[in-house]
Design a protein around this motif. Structure first.
Motif, PDB file in Angstrom:
ATOM      1  N   SER A   4      -3.064  -4.992  14.700  1.00  0.00           N
ATOM      2  CA  SER A   4      -4.109  -4.619  13.742  1.00  0.00           C
ATOM      3  C   SER A   4      -5.492  -4.893  14.307  1.00  0.00           C
ATOM      4  O   SER A   4      -6.446  -4.160  14.010  1.00  0.00           O
ATOM      5  N   ARG A 183      -9.579  -4.401   9.596  1.00  0.00           N
ATOM      6  CA  ARG A 183      -8.372  -5.156   9.958  1.00  0.00           C
ATOM      7  C   ARG A 183      -7.590  -5.568   8.715  1.00  0.00           C
ATOM      8  O   ARG A 183      -6.348  -5.471   8.678  1.00  0.00           O
ATOM      9  N   LYS A 184      -8.285  -6.002   7.663  1.00  0.00           N
ATOM     10  CA  LYS A 184      -7.621  -6.364   6.411  1.00  0.00           C
ATOM     11  C   LYS A 184      -6.947  -5.143   5.794  1.00  0.00           C
ATOM     12  O   LYS A 184      -5.848  -5.242   5.242  1.00  0.00           O
ATOM     13  N   ARG A 187      -3.749  -4.349   7.723  1.00  0.00           N
ATOM     14  CA  ARG A 187      -2.706  -5.330   7.391  1.00  0.00           C
ATOM     15  C   ARG A 187      -2.118  -5.057   6.008  1.00  0.00           C
ATOM     16  O   ARG A 187      -0.911  -5.158   5.789  1.00  0.00           O
ATOM     17  N   ARG A 190       0.156  -2.047   6.199  1.00  0.00           N
ATOM     18  CA  ARG A 190       1.408  -2.376   6.871  1.00  0.00           C
ATOM     19  C   ARG A 190       2.313  -3.225   5.978  1.00  0.00           C
ATOM     20  O   ARG A 190       3.538  -3.055   5.964  1.00  0.00           O
ATOM     21  N   THR A 191       1.715  -4.121   5.215  1.00  0.00           N
ATOM     22  CA  THR A 191       2.499  -4.958   4.303  1.00  0.00           C
ATOM     23  C   THR A 191       3.158  -4.108   3.230  1.00  0.00           C
ATOM     24  O   THR A 191       4.340  -4.293   2.902  1.00  0.00           O
TER      25      THR A 191
END
Length: 205
Positions: A4, A183-184, A187, A190-191
């Motif tokens: 990420s 980036r957050k 993530r 993806r989560t």
């Protein structure tokens, strides 16, 4: 699969460069009355104000205006203007005689233009959220004057206009230029994708 952090770096770099070119090449994002008559980009608003108020030597604002003047000449298939003709091209000759009331009527747009230009330059070295705040402040200025009808001069509210496509692109680039937020976001996506994959496997089993 790339991390990420790497994806965030790539996305923020592309967004920063796109935003820089949108601002510096003076892609029209709005139309608003200013010291020169009508301005269509944050660079024009900021430059006309700097020259009119003599807050900064005219050499600096003209240098900011020059790339946009070249870009416009190229698009319109005209000869590139000389640096000495910028004053005539952007109507900068009688700025000191113009009233400051236009700046006060569109104070949010003026302040947002300063932040947007500064943020576009600082974004190249990944510093802060200045450009995002500037773009949001410009949008708030239009909301206040057009949607909420909160302007003292209603004719002024009719004379301003925003270009939705270019403004949305600028706002998106300003957000994506912030590496931490990107980036957050990656993530989080993806989560969620991982959670959906686990639920799908659970249903199959």
């Amino acid at each position: 699969m790339a991390s990420s952090k790497r994806w965030a770096s790539i996305i923020s770099s592309i967004a920063s460069f796109l935003l820089f070119f949108i601002i510096i090449l003076q892609v029209p994002v709005f139309r608003v009355p200013c010291r020169t008559g009508t301005c269509t980009s944050p660079v024009e608003v900021m430059s006309s104000h700097l020259i009119a108020t003599e807050l900064y030597p005219a050499l600096g604002p003209k240098a900011l205006l020059y790339p946009g003047a070249i870009a416009r000449s190229y698009i319109k298939n005209r000869t590139f203007p000389s640096y000495s003709k910028l004053s005539k091209l952007y109507n900068l000759t009688n700025l000191r005689k113009t009233s400051a009331s236009t700046d006060l009527q569109h104070l949010e747009i003026l302040a947002g233009s300063y932040l947007a230009v500064a943020g576009a330059v600082l974004g190249l070295i990944r510093l802060g959220r200045t450009s995002l705040f500037g773009t949001l402040l410009i949008l708030w200025g239009f909301v206040r004057e057009v949607i909420l009808k909160n302007s003292a001069n209603m004719n002024s509210a009719r004379s301003i206009h925003i270009y939705p496509v270019t403004m949305c692109i600028a706002l998106l680039c300003a957000f994506l230029a912030i590496r931490k937020d990107v980036r957050k976001l990656i993530r989080c996506c993806r989560t969620r994708r991982g959670a959906k994959s686990l639920r799908f496997r659970a249903k199959i089993m």
